[in-house]
Design an enzyme around this catalytic site. Structure first.
Site, PDB file in Angstrom:
ATOM      1  CE  LYS A 144      -2.454  -1.019   3.713  1.00 33.77           C
ATOM      2  NZ  LYS A 144      -1.931  -2.325   4.142  1.00 33.77           N
ATOM      3  NE  ARG A 201      -5.131  -1.603   9.956  1.00 31.57           N
ATOM      4  CZ  ARG A 201      -4.029  -0.995   9.495  1.00 31.57           C
ATOM      5  NH1 ARG A 201      -4.055   0.256   9.157  1.00 31.57           N
ATOM      6  NH2 ARG A 201      -2.904  -1.662   9.348  1.00 31.57           N
ATOM      7  NE  ARG A 205       5.808  -0.319  10.273  1.00 23.98           N
ATOM      8  CZ  ARG A 205       4.634  -0.277   9.645  1.00 23.98           C
ATOM      9  NH1 ARG A 205       4.518   0.412   8.519  1.00 23.98           N
ATOM     10  NH2 ARG A 205       3.591  -0.907  10.113  1.00 23.98           N
ATOM     11  NE  ARG A 255       1.703  -4.876  11.220  1.00 23.17           N
ATOM     12  CZ  ARG A 255       2.721  -4.569  10.412  1.00 23.17           C
ATOM     13  NH1 ARG A 255       3.908  -5.117  10.588  1.00 23.17           N
ATOM     14  NH2 ARG A 255       2.545  -3.729   9.440  1.00 23.17           N
TER      15      ARG A 255
HETATM   16  P1  AMP Z   1       0.099   0.373   9.021  1.00 29.14           P
HETATM   17  O1  AMP Z   1       1.240   1.350   8.894  1.00 29.14           O
HETATM   18  O2  AMP Z   1      -1.128   0.776   8.237  1.00 29.14           O
HETATM   19  O3  AMP Z   1       0.515  -1.068   8.771  1.00 29.14           O
HETATM   20  O4  AMP Z   1      -0.363   0.420  10.557  1.00 29.14           O
HETATM   21  C1  AMP Z   1       0.522   0.055  11.597  1.00 29.14           C
HETATM   22  C2  AMP Z   1      -0.275  -0.144  12.891  1.00 29.14           C
HETATM   23  O5  AMP Z   1      -0.945   1.080  13.239  1.00 29.14           O
HETATM   24  C3  AMP Z   1      -1.385  -1.175  12.803  1.00 29.14           C
HETATM   25  O6  AMP Z   1      -0.901  -2.489  13.040  1.00 29.14           O
HETATM   26  C4  AMP Z   1      -2.335  -0.682  13.912  1.00 29.14           C
HETATM   27  O7  AMP Z   1      -1.812  -1.015  15.178  1.00 29.14           O
HETATM   28  C5  AMP Z   1      -2.233   0.836  13.780  1.00 29.14           C
HETATM   29  N1  AMP Z   1      -3.238   1.402  12.833  1.00 29.14           N
HETATM   30  C6  AMP Z   1      -3.001   2.050  11.657  1.00 29.14           C
HETATM   31  N2  AMP Z   1      -4.147   2.449  11.068  1.00 29.14           N
HETATM   32  C7  AMP Z   1      -5.144   2.037  11.889  1.00 29.14           C
HETATM   33  C8  AMP Z   1      -6.568   2.122  11.834  1.00 29.14           C
HETATM   34  N3  AMP Z   1      -7.199   2.706  10.781  1.00 29.14           N
HETATM   35  N4  AMP Z   1      -7.283   1.584  12.849  1.00 29.14           N
HETATM   36  C9  AMP Z   1      -6.670   1.001  13.910  1.00 29.14           C
HETATM   37  N5  AMP Z   1      -5.333   0.873  14.024  1.00 29.14           N
HETATM   38  C10 AMP Z   1      -4.566   1.378  13.021  1.00 29.14           C
END
Ligand code: AMP
Length: 220
Positions: A14, A89, A161, A172
């Protein structure tokens, strides 16, 4: 205002796809993951609260997400093209987004469901390295930097990360599947969902998405 959503598991590409649609077609990248990491770095109260959930690979509570997204979106004018990455999400977040778009007279043009097999996602995430200074992504095997640990673009330090370790990744992926299957059904029923095979080369994936959006592959 118009909006698209990039929906897909961690590791579906993404971030890379968003960068291409930003530079090639002027979409504004709204990534809740990036906003949360920024909030953690700046030590804000929501950042500190979110940190605990993120370290486990769990979803951050809707209340925090909704408030940071509302803050971010208040500044955009009516002709902005927004691209949501990692948001919504949950169905509650989707309801909030739907409400906000309709208040602004905006349309949700497309929800791209970027899909790839789990073993590919795990290997992409475990090998991912990111530049601390400019944010460019690498992969230890697929897209290695010329010099280990150093960004080709700006010479910055590359890091992994905290949630890109195998145990957290598995959680995840499970959390993702549990939470997003309802979203997929919702957007499918609304007739805006397009399934895209993101195990392919990123140029092909982005090309297909640009065709679907009616954007020229060469000049945007
Ligand atoms: P990402 O960078 O999108 O993979 O997000 C990393 C982490 O941030 C996820 O594993 C969640 O813990 C949190 N996170 C990001 N976006 C959301 C969302 N829309 N709702 C809930 N948690 C989120």
């Amino acid at each position: 205002m118009k909006a698209i959503i990039l929906l897909g598991p961690p590791g579906a590409g993404k971030g890379t796809i968003a960068e291409r649609l930003r530079s090639g077609a002027g979409y504004i990248h709204v990534s809740t993951g990036d906003m949360l990491r920024e909030a953690i770095k700046s030590g804000t109260p929501s950042g500190m609260e979110a940190d605990v959930f993120m370290k486990r690979g769990d979803l951050v509570p809707d209340s925090i997400i909704i408030s940071i997204v509302e803050d971010r979106l208040s500044g955009f004018d009516s002709d902005a093209s927004l691209m949501f990455d990692g948001f919504p999400r949950t169905l509650k977040q989707a309801d909030m987004l739907g409400g906000m778009l309709s208040r602004k007279g905006a349309v949700l043009k497309r929800v791209f469901f970027l899909d790839a097999p789990d073993d590919l996602l795990v290997s992409r995430l475990c090998g991912r390295r990111i530049c601390r200074s400019c944010g460019v992504n690498y992969h230890v095997r697929n897209v290695p930097p010329k010099k280990t640990g150093i960004c080709d673009v700006c010479g910055g330090e590359l890091y992994q990360r905290a949630d890109d370790h195998e145990d957290t990744i598995k959680n995840r992926l499970e959390v993702y599947k549990r939470q997003t299957s309802d979203l997929i059904k919702r957007y499918e029923a609304d007739g805006v969902l397009l399934r895209v095979d993101s195990s392919r080369d990123v140029n092909e994936v982005v090309g297909d998405m640009m065709d679907d959006l009616g954007i020229c592959r060469c000049c945007g």
